[in-house]
Design a protein around this motif. Structure first.
Motif, PDB file in Angstrom:
ATOM      1  N   ASP A  31       0.839  -1.185  -0.072  1.00 43.06           N
ATOM      2  CA  ASP A  31       0.034   0.065  -0.169  1.00 43.06           C
ATOM      3  C   ASP A  31       0.778   1.058   0.252  1.00 43.06           C
ATOM      4  OD1 ASP A  31      -2.338   1.518   0.009  1.00 43.06           O
ATOM      5  OD2 ASP A  31      -2.649   1.334   2.015  1.00 43.06           O
ATOM      6  N   ALA A  32       1.698   1.262  -1.206  1.00 37.73           N
ATOM      7  CA  ALA A  32       2.554   2.286  -1.269  1.00 37.73           C
ATOM      8  C   ALA A  32       2.054   3.775  -1.107  1.00 37.73           C
ATOM      9  CB  ALA A  32       3.615   2.237  -2.403  1.00 37.73           C
ATOM     10  N   ASP A  33       0.621   4.023  -1.638  1.00 38.73           N
ATOM     11  CA  ASP A  33       0.149   5.058  -1.603  1.00 38.73           C
ATOM     12  C   ASP A  33      -0.902   5.443  -0.699  1.00 38.73           C
ATOM     13  OD1 ASP A  33       1.419   5.681  -4.340  1.00 38.73           O
ATOM     14  OD2 ASP A  33       0.098   4.225  -5.041  1.00 38.73           O
ATOM     15  N   GLN A  34      -0.960   4.491   0.507  1.00 34.06           N
ATOM     16  CA  GLN A  34      -1.720   4.427   1.553  1.00 34.06           C
ATOM     17  C   GLN A  34      -3.317   4.655   1.268  1.00 34.06           C
ATOM     18  OE1 GLN A  34       0.002   5.212   4.709  1.00 34.06           O
ATOM     19  NE2 GLN A  34       1.417   4.258   3.410  1.00 34.06           N
ATOM     20  N   ALA A  35      -3.769   3.969   0.187  1.00 29.73           N
ATOM     21  CA  ALA A  35      -4.953   3.854  -0.117  1.00 29.73           C
ATOM     22  C   ALA A  35      -5.882   3.254   0.735  1.00 29.73           C
ATOM     23  CB  ALA A  35      -5.224   3.049  -1.518  1.00 29.73           C
ATOM     24  N   ILE A  36      -5.554   2.221   1.287  1.00 30.97           N
ATOM     25  CA  ILE A  36      -6.147   1.410   2.488  1.00 30.97           C
ATOM     26  C   ILE A  36      -6.613   2.503   3.738  1.00 30.97           C
ATOM     27  CG2 ILE A  36      -6.253  -0.596   4.000  1.00 30.97           C
ATOM     28  CD1 ILE A  36      -4.820  -1.947   1.928  1.00 30.97           C
ATOM     29  N   TRP A  37      -5.236   3.082   4.055  1.00 32.24           N
ATOM     30  CA  TRP A  37      -5.312   3.931   5.180  1.00 32.24           C
ATOM     31  C   TRP A  37      -6.405   5.058   4.911  1.00 32.24           C
ATOM     32  CZ3 TRP A  37      -4.308   2.563  10.029  1.00 32.24           C
ATOM     33  CH2 TRP A  37      -3.180   1.574  10.170  1.00 32.24           C
ATOM     34  N   ARG A  38      -6.445   5.611   3.875  1.00 30.36           N
ATOM     35  CA  ARG A  38      -7.347   6.426   3.421  1.00 30.36           C
ATOM     36  C   ARG A  38      -8.855   6.067   3.528  1.00 30.36           C
ATOM     37  NH1 ARG A  38      -3.755   7.975  -0.669  1.00 30.36           N
ATOM     38  NH2 ARG A  38      -4.990   6.946  -2.268  1.00 30.36           N
ATOM     39  N   VAL A  39      -8.973   4.919   3.194  1.00 30.69           N
ATOM     40  CA  VAL A  39     -10.471   4.491   3.193  1.00 30.69           C
ATOM     41  C   VAL A  39     -10.931   4.216   4.651  1.00 30.69           C
ATOM     42  CG1 VAL A  39     -11.746   2.370   2.772  1.00 30.69           C
ATOM     43  CG2 VAL A  39     -10.516   3.438   0.900  1.00 30.69           C
ATOM     44  N   LEU A  40      -9.896   3.647   5.429  1.00 31.96           N
ATOM     45  CA  LEU A  40     -10.238   3.320   6.683  1.00 31.96           C
ATOM     46  C   LEU A  40     -10.605   4.669   7.613  1.00 31.96           C
ATOM     47  CD1 LEU A  40      -7.679   0.588   7.607  1.00 31.96           C
ATOM     48  CD2 LEU A  40     -10.076   0.307   7.512  1.00 31.96           C
ATOM     49  N   ARG A  41      -9.732   5.683   7.347  1.00 29.17           N
ATOM     50  CA  ARG A  41     -10.022   6.896   8.088  1.00 29.17           C
ATOM     51  C   ARG A  41     -11.178   7.656   7.605  1.00 29.17           C
ATOM     52  NH1 ARG A  41      -6.742   9.791  11.496  1.00 29.17           N
ATOM     53  NH2 ARG A  41      -4.979   8.367  10.891  1.00 29.17           N
ATOM     54  N   ARG A  42     -11.618   7.419   6.395  1.00 28.42           N
ATOM     55  CA  ARG A  42     -12.738   8.191   5.859  1.00 28.42           C
ATOM     56  C   ARG A  42     -13.883   7.484   6.553  1.00 28.42           C
ATOM     57  NH1 ARG A  42     -12.894   7.039   0.499  1.00 28.42           N
ATOM     58  NH2 ARG A  42     -14.302   5.154   0.989  1.00 28.42           N
ATOM     59  N   GLU A  43     -13.901   6.026   6.557  1.00 25.36           N
ATOM     60  CA  GLU A  43     -15.276   5.219   6.741  1.00 25.36           C
ATOM     61  C   GLU A  43     -15.287   4.896   8.522  1.00 25.36           C
ATOM     62  OE1 GLU A  43     -17.467   4.227   4.838  1.00 25.36           O
ATOM     63  OE2 GLU A  43     -16.563   4.978   3.059  1.00 25.36           O
ATOM     64  N   CYS A  44     -14.361   5.102   9.120  1.00 28.45           N
ATOM     65  CA  CYS A  44     -14.228   4.823  10.568  1.00 28.45           C
ATOM     66  C   CYS A  44     -13.005   5.444  11.338  1.00 28.45           C
ATOM     67  CB  CYS A  44     -14.312   3.163  10.847  1.00 28.45           C
ATOM     68  SG  CYS A  44     -13.011   2.309  10.116  1.00 28.45           S
ATOM     69  N   ASP A  45     -13.202   6.865  11.226  1.00 30.46           N
ATOM     70  CA  ASP A  45     -12.121   7.430  11.875  1.00 30.46           C
ATOM     71  C   ASP A  45     -11.918   7.158  13.422  1.00 30.46           C
ATOM     72  OD1 ASP A  45     -10.150   9.435  12.269  1.00 30.46           O
ATOM     73  OD2 ASP A  45     -11.301  11.312  12.204  1.00 30.46           O
ATOM     74  N   TRP A  46     -10.869   6.869  13.866  1.00 30.93           N
ATOM     75  CA  TRP A  46     -10.226   6.426  15.239  1.00 30.93           C
ATOM     76  C   TRP A  46      -9.967   7.597  16.091  1.00 30.93           C
ATOM     77  CZ3 TRP A  46      -8.281   4.668  10.685  1.00 30.93           C
ATOM     78  CH2 TRP A  46      -7.097   5.053  10.328  1.00 30.93           C
ATOM     79  N   ALA A  47      -9.906   8.630  15.652  1.00 27.11           N
ATOM     80  CA  ALA A  47      -9.217  10.061  16.325  1.00 27.11           C
ATOM     81  C   ALA A  47     -10.125   9.982  17.784  1.00 27.11           C
ATOM     82  CB  ALA A  47      -9.544  11.307  15.632  1.00 27.11           C
TER      83      ALA A  47
END
Length: 251
Positions: A31-47
């Motif tokens: 995931d060199a472009d961080q695509a999975i992380w972007r989806v996770l943060r958009r869908e279920c932000d854990w902040a």
């Protein structure tokens, strides 16, 4: 990640359990472009929330969650990996690592807001005990997020199916759909620094003949490249919110 149709509490992982240093490299090229992380943060932000990472391995993803989470717990069944993960996050505030399995989580009920599992345990029919355990661990309004390779997508999925002829991607999709998950398909790139890295990673993921075929295909795909080599890999991000009331889960 290789997998079996048989479900037990702990199924040894043939890659990270026996080749942790090579798997560290694999984690770094994925995931060199961080695509999975972007989806996770958009869908279920854990902040500001509490996160559980099931099958956390040597803790590669824990610090990433800890950047904004209130707390992070990594659960891993394999003792040597628990020790590696604990060393990795020893200086990271708010992160703990516990030994346990997906079906028998060492957490209190309703104690986390996000349950994350990446290429670990939740591979389709047979993972019902883990789904039930994750549901118990979640607070109302929380989310179970499962990240897995999209075995129906080539070329990586073609290599996986060559090693796992009994694996039915459509049946796995049906299982999760019937269990109430929403499936997002994510295109990623694995970026290898050199040929040696390609060989190291693919040889811990596949049988010898399939690995050699995969290596040759990656090299052909990148024959005009200078330096880094790129491999497109499809993933599924499966998402299910915790809802009020009982949920009947398939086994």
């Amino acid at each position: 990640m290789k997998r079996s149709a048989r479900r037990v509490d702990v199924l040894p992982s043939p890659n990270i359990w026996y080749h942790p240093d090579a798997y560290e490299l694999e984690n770094r090229v994925q995931d060199a472009d961080q695509a999975i992380w972007r989806v996770l943060r958009r869908e279920c932000d854990w902040a500001g929330k509490d996160v559980l990472d099931i099958g956390c391995g040597d803790g590669f993803h824990l610090a990433r969650f800890a950047e904004t989470a209130r707390s992070v717990v990594g659960v891993e069944p394999h003792g040597p990996l628990v020790e590696r993960a604990a060393r990795r996050v020893a200086a990271v505030s708010g992160v703990t690592v516990r030994r346990g399995t997906a079906a028998r989580l060492p957490l209190s009920p309703a104690s986390v807001d996000l349950v994350h599992a990446r290429t670990a345990y939740f591979f389709g029919p047979g993972c019902g005990p883990g789904l039930r355990a994750a549901e118990r661990a979640l607070r109302r309004g929380g989310t179970l997020a499962i990240v897995d390779l999209d075995v129906g997508r080539g070329p990586y999925g073609d290599w996986m199916r060559a090693d796992l002829p009994g694996y039915d991607p459509a049946a796995v999709d049906r299982f999760f759909a019937e269990a109430g998950f929403r499936c997002l398909r994510v295109d990623t790139r694995w970026r290898f620094p050199d040929r040696k890295a390609v060989e190291t990673v693919l040889r811990i993921e596949f049988s010898a003949p399939v690995a050699e075929r995969a290596i040759a295909q990656v090299l052909r795909m990148n024959q005009k490249a200078c330096g880094e080599l790129v491999l497109p890999v499809g993933y599924r991000v499966l998402l299910r919110p915790k809802r009020a009331g009982p949920r009947r889960l398939r086994s």
